[in-house]
Design an enzyme around this catalytic site. Sequence first.
Site, PDB file in Angstrom:
ATOM      1  CD1 TRP A 164      -1.974  -2.150   2.133  1.00 57.12           C
ATOM      2  CD2 TRP A 164      -2.797  -1.597   0.132  1.00 57.12           C
ATOM      3  NE1 TRP A 164      -2.896  -3.101   1.765  1.00 57.12           N
ATOM      4  CE2 TRP A 164      -3.414  -2.787   0.554  1.00 57.12           C
ATOM      5  CE3 TRP A 164      -3.159  -1.058  -1.099  1.00 57.12           C
ATOM      6  CZ2 TRP A 164      -4.378  -3.452  -0.212  1.00 57.12           C
ATOM      7  CZ3 TRP A 164      -4.114  -1.717  -1.867  1.00 57.12           C
ATOM      8  CH2 TRP A 164      -4.712  -2.891  -1.424  1.00 57.12           C
ATOM      9  CG  ASP A 206      -3.206   3.896   4.211  1.00 59.30           C
ATOM     10  OD1 ASP A 206      -4.252   3.689   4.856  1.00 59.30           O
ATOM     11  OD2 ASP A 206      -2.877   3.218   3.216  1.00 59.30           O
ATOM     12  CE  LYS A 250      -8.359  -3.683   4.199  1.00 66.73           C
ATOM     13  NZ  LYS A 250      -7.445  -2.653   3.667  1.00 66.73           N
TER      14      LYS A 250
HETATM   15  C1  LIG Z   1      -6.872  -2.169   2.326  1.00 66.58           C
HETATM   16  C2  LIG Z   1      -5.880  -1.088   2.381  1.00 66.58           C
HETATM   17  C3  LIG Z   1      -5.787  -0.109   1.381  1.00 66.58           C
HETATM   18  C4  LIG Z   1      -6.657  -0.133   0.139  1.00 66.58           C
HETATM   19  O1  LIG Z   1      -7.912   0.290   0.443  1.00 66.58           O
HETATM   20  P1  LIG Z   1      -9.043   0.456  -0.682  1.00 66.58           P
HETATM   21  O2  LIG Z   1     -10.147   1.073   0.118  1.00 66.58           O
HETATM   22  O3  LIG Z   1      -9.352  -0.905  -1.193  1.00 66.58           O
HETATM   23  O4  LIG Z   1      -8.521   1.353  -1.738  1.00 66.58           O
HETATM   24  C5  LIG Z   1      -4.869   0.904   1.536  1.00 66.58           C
HETATM   25  N1  LIG Z   1      -4.053   0.953   2.602  1.00 66.58           N
HETATM   26  C6  LIG Z   1      -4.098   0.017   3.573  1.00 66.58           C
HETATM   27  C7  LIG Z   1      -3.178   0.127   4.743  1.00 66.58           C
HETATM   28  C8  LIG Z   1      -5.021  -1.024   3.498  1.00 66.58           C
HETATM   29  O5  LIG Z   1      -5.066  -1.953   4.466  1.00 66.58           O
END
Ligand SMILES: *Cc1c(COP(=O)(O)O)cnc(C)c1O
Length: 354
Positions: free
Chosen positions: A99, A166, A190
């Site tokens: 990511w 993030d 998540k």
């Molecule tokens: C799942 C995830 C993403 C991607 O998220 P999307 O909503 O599918 O774009 C980005 N960063 C992290 C840390 C993730 O766990």
Amino acid sequence: MKKHNFSAGPGILPAEVLQKAAEACINFNQYGLSLLEISHRGKNVIEVFDRAEALVKKLLGLGDDYRVIFLQGGASSQFAMVPANFLNTKAAYLNTGVWANRAVKEARFYGETEVVASSEAENFNFIPKNYQIPANADYFHITSNNTIYGTQMHSFPESPVPLICDMSSDIFSHRFDATKFDMIYAGVQKNMGPAGATMVVLKKEMLDRITRKLPTMQNYRTHVDADSMYNTPPVFAVYVSMLTLEWLERNGGIEWAEKRNAAKAECFYNELDRNSMFRGTVAKEDRSWMNANFVLNNPEKESTFSDMLKEAGIIGLAGHRSVGGFRASMYNAMELDSVKVLTDVMKSFEQKHA
Ligand SMILES: *Cc1c(COP(=O)(O)O)cnc(C)c1O
């Protein structure tokens, strides 16, 4: 049979949240209509967004100098929106996984992007430390929890420039000083809600740093000024996130979540380290409380172990397709009892197949 959902994402949600979400699909707040068929401009939907924002700020201990907006396009869209809005001369990134890497890739479309440190050469099995953050960068971008590899930042750097994170897979899972961050974003699927919304927590001052001419939807200012309602927002995903935040607050907030998550992580990792059949794949000090990656010492026995997991009602334990092995995701809504079911299976696997 009771199922134990260890899926990495979309992740487990509290049963009472799912119950209320289901009711709202039929009859939202005794209003006689489904939440799915009413206008986002209505008072009762605006209240949902206001309440969600207030709960995020309260749980994170943030004041009026921050705004919370809900966008679409996933955390993945934020990888591009962050540099589009804030990369004026140069940006700095910490590369700790797939990511983070994708975020770097998008930043390069907008300008000079310095990767200050990376664990890529070691297959991202640790979090780099002791790096220098360039003081002339527009911002420093980090990924607090690396969902695919199972590493987590257990402390955050002092940054001389705006700090952007993030937090898709560990938001609200442990206490931290949110006021150190100028922006936090997270796909809600998540640890907060269903897929479809991305939460962005933004320090208001950041809006003054936007200089690039941007398409309207790409500009954070648009969404802040319109209270997340410039276009039709993902109402249901925000509503379910609000329910999860209410559930969290009712139970004791992030402090409560932290205690529970610490107990689950201790339970799992103690068994992993004790058990002769398995080994972890990342540096111990960087182990994630949310996603625990491990492999079998004898990979030939994988299908035997998988059969035992299935018999116990354990779902979603396969590792990410890019790394293989196993991954136990233990998000906020997971009970300690489910982790115990998993460690019991690991114990009996050792007893029967060592
Ligand atoms: C799942 C995830 C993403 C991607 O998220 P999307 O909503 O599918 O774009 C980005 N960063 C992290 C840390 C993730 O766990």
